[in-house]
Design an enzyme around this catalytic site. Sequence first.
Site, PDB file in Angstrom:
ATOM      1  N   CYS A   1       0.795  -1.231   0.000  1.00 26.93           N
ATOM      2  CA  CYS A   1       0.000   0.000   0.000  1.00 26.93           C
ATOM      3  C   CYS A   1       0.825   1.279   0.000  1.00 26.93           C
ATOM      4  CB  CYS A   1      -0.935  -0.009   1.190  1.00 26.93           C
ATOM      5  SG  CYS A   1      -1.934  -1.492   1.241  1.00 26.93           S
TER       6      CYS A   1
HETATM    7  C1  UGA Z   1      -1.510   0.444   5.447  1.00 26.67           C
HETATM    8  C2  UGA Z   1      -2.370   1.387   6.305  1.00 26.67           C
HETATM    9  O1  UGA Z   1      -1.873   1.420   7.645  1.00 26.67           O
HETATM   10  C3  UGA Z   1      -3.824   0.937   6.300  1.00 26.67           C
HETATM   11  O2  UGA Z   1      -4.625   1.865   7.024  1.00 26.67           O
HETATM   12  C4  UGA Z   1      -4.312   0.867   4.855  1.00 26.67           C
HETATM   13  O3  UGA Z   1      -5.663   0.414   4.760  1.00 26.67           O
HETATM   14  C5  UGA Z   1      -3.421  -0.097   4.081  1.00 26.67           C
HETATM   15  O4  UGA Z   1      -2.060   0.367   4.132  1.00 26.67           O
HETATM   16  C6  UGA Z   1      -3.936  -0.145   2.647  1.00 26.67           C
HETATM   17  O5  UGA Z   1      -3.867   0.877   1.956  1.00 26.67           O
HETATM   18  O6  UGA Z   1      -4.514  -1.169   2.254  1.00 26.67           O
HETATM   19  P1  UGA Z   1      -0.390  -1.947   5.845  1.00 26.67           P
HETATM   20  O7  UGA Z   1       0.356  -1.699   4.586  1.00 26.67           O
HETATM   21  O8  UGA Z   1      -1.068  -3.251   6.026  1.00 26.67           O
HETATM   22  O9  UGA Z   1      -1.532  -0.829   6.072  1.00 26.67           O
HETATM   23  O10 UGA Z   1       0.628  -1.847   7.050  1.00 26.67           O
HETATM   24  P2  UGA Z   1       1.097  -0.750   8.112  1.00 26.67           P
HETATM   25  O11 UGA Z   1       0.892  -1.299   9.458  1.00 26.67           O
HETATM   26  O12 UGA Z   1       0.539   0.564   7.838  1.00 26.67           O
HETATM   27  O13 UGA Z   1       2.686  -0.741   7.840  1.00 26.67           O
HETATM   28  C7  UGA Z   1       3.217  -0.365   6.575  1.00 26.67           C
HETATM   29  C8  UGA Z   1       4.709  -0.292   6.651  1.00 26.67           C
HETATM   30  O14 UGA Z   1       5.136   0.808   7.437  1.00 26.67           O
HETATM   31  C9  UGA Z   1       5.374  -1.528   7.276  1.00 26.67           C
HETATM   32  O15 UGA Z   1       6.516  -1.876   6.528  1.00 26.67           O
HETATM   33  C10 UGA Z   1       5.770  -1.052   8.675  1.00 26.67           C
HETATM   34  O16 UGA Z   1       6.875  -1.737   9.189  1.00 26.67           O
HETATM   35  C11 UGA Z   1       6.088   0.403   8.403  1.00 26.67           C
HETATM   36  N1  UGA Z   1       5.951   1.262   9.602  1.00 26.67           N
HETATM   37  C12 UGA Z   1       4.739   1.487  10.166  1.00 26.67           C
HETATM   38  C13 UGA Z   1       7.097   1.887  10.134  1.00 26.67           C
HETATM   39  O17 UGA Z   1       8.224   1.704   9.636  1.00 26.67           O
HETATM   40  N2  UGA Z   1       6.951   2.712  11.226  1.00 26.67           N
HETATM   41  C14 UGA Z   1       5.735   2.950  11.785  1.00 26.67           C
HETATM   42  O18 UGA Z   1       5.678   3.728  12.752  1.00 26.67           O
HETATM   43  C15 UGA Z   1       4.619   2.327  11.245  1.00 26.67           C
END
Ligand code: UGA
Length: 455
Positions: free
Chosen positions: A274
């Site tokens: 995403c």
């Molecule tokens: C993300 C959004 O959080 C969802 O709300 C959205 O619906 C989704 O994309 C989508 O568009 O379908 P997702 O990709 O499943 O969800 O995962 P996240 O938990 O958001 O993490 C994304 C990435 O960011 C991961 O690699 C995670 O490790 C990284 N991340 C997240 C960080 O490096 N630091 C943070 O503080 C948070």
Amino acid sequence: MAKPKIAILGTGYVGLVAAAIFAERGFAVLASSQDKEKVDLINHGQAPFYEKDLDAIVESAVRAGKLRAVVGRQEAILKSDIFFISVGTPSLMSGEADLRLVRETAAAIGEALREKDTYSLVVARSTIVPGTTRNVIIPLLEKHSGKKAGEHFGVCMSPEFLRQGAAVEDTRSPDSVVIGEFDTRSGDFLEEFCQQLYAGQNVPILRMNLESAEMVKYGRNTFLAMNISYINEMARIAETIPGVDIYEVVKGIGADWRINPAFLKAGCGYGGSCFPKDVKALISFARLQAVQPQLLETVEVVNEQQAIHIVEIAKQEMGGTLKRKRIALLGLSFKPDTDDMREAPAIKVANHLYAQEANIVAYDPKAGPNARKRFIRDTIKISYADSVEECLKDADCCILLTEWEEFRKMKPEVFNRCMKKSVIVDGRRIWDEEFRKKVAAYRGIGLGTDKVHTS
Ligand code: UGA
């Protein structure tokens, strides 16, 4: 309104999780896929991919007769009242979202609508840039059905905000529902369904036009991606100041009521299906609108660099060269609780290590099979271990890339016992000070070292 019957077109994360939860709440759901193998799996009560708690819900929904998967779209549409378009919109080379599946699905819905004589509702749920529902989906629906939007059928755009790994929980209790509506009748129809679905839960419903709803999705994802790149850049600065810990700093930053610290975890960068795709798509959309998206371009650059940065930390600890060093990678998926490797920082890290002739050994509790497929494509050589200990055996350095619970619980003794020398690079900052003191060398993202540059 009686409980509407639901068709979900597309059985990826967004589609199948919604199908399972809608069925769990008593709606009759037909989930349509073009892939017979997937359909068979679902009808045997299994999710075709790993997602926490999903298998059990799919199984009981299928057993209760509330969820059925079907090959093709026609049957699902003809037997339902609301059709959700939940197909993927992957990135094209240009960064734009590929609308091929959205177009195909809209055309198929149009064909089926030809044979329907009751008012029904089409809901776009895929991530699409502003204007797509009005300028692409509706014309296709009208062309293939010979009918008029607003008269014979309604149209809404309602983006999905679930996180992989927490998809079930997010779908059961969303923080809000955004309804972009073609007209009031369409919006009322969807709102009523949401009220039945979330009865007693107090989920705020925000109604707006189609384009605004489309933009909300990009707004949320790019804002969160921007938070991550911001904090990773701050972490890079913090690393140059002895004694500073970005995780402590964030506690202070987040104490300001205007700032939410939830997505300010410094690490090895964001991945997944995403954020990378949506940042790219909005950049490309902005350029088409003759807007220079400087901030978003930088968000992307900082994210690319972060994976390389973590390899550079390992290189410093290895005395300036990674050649023939045995590097153990713990975690490969883009985040814990999923086997998804799409755009995982591990891909950039492994490629960068390989280019520097390191010997890579990796372990991930779930993503091993997907990682194998992915790295065969990149033609880079990696050995896969079946356990943490096997991965660490005789390693010169360990880089932690995904914060799986299994890794959080590890004791420093395991590293000391298995590795040649316990040199740890913690890309997700999962180990505390006690742990750090007990290994030979520890470097963490955003943790100040004594290698300070003062001039
Ligand atoms: C993300 C959004 O959080 C969802 O709300 C959205 O619906 C989704 O994309 C989508 O568009 O379908 P997702 O990709 O499943 O969800 O995962 P996240 O938990 O958001 O993490 C994304 C990435 O960011 C991961 O690699 C995670 O490790 C990284 N991340 C997240 C960080 O490096 N630091 C943070 O503080 C948070």
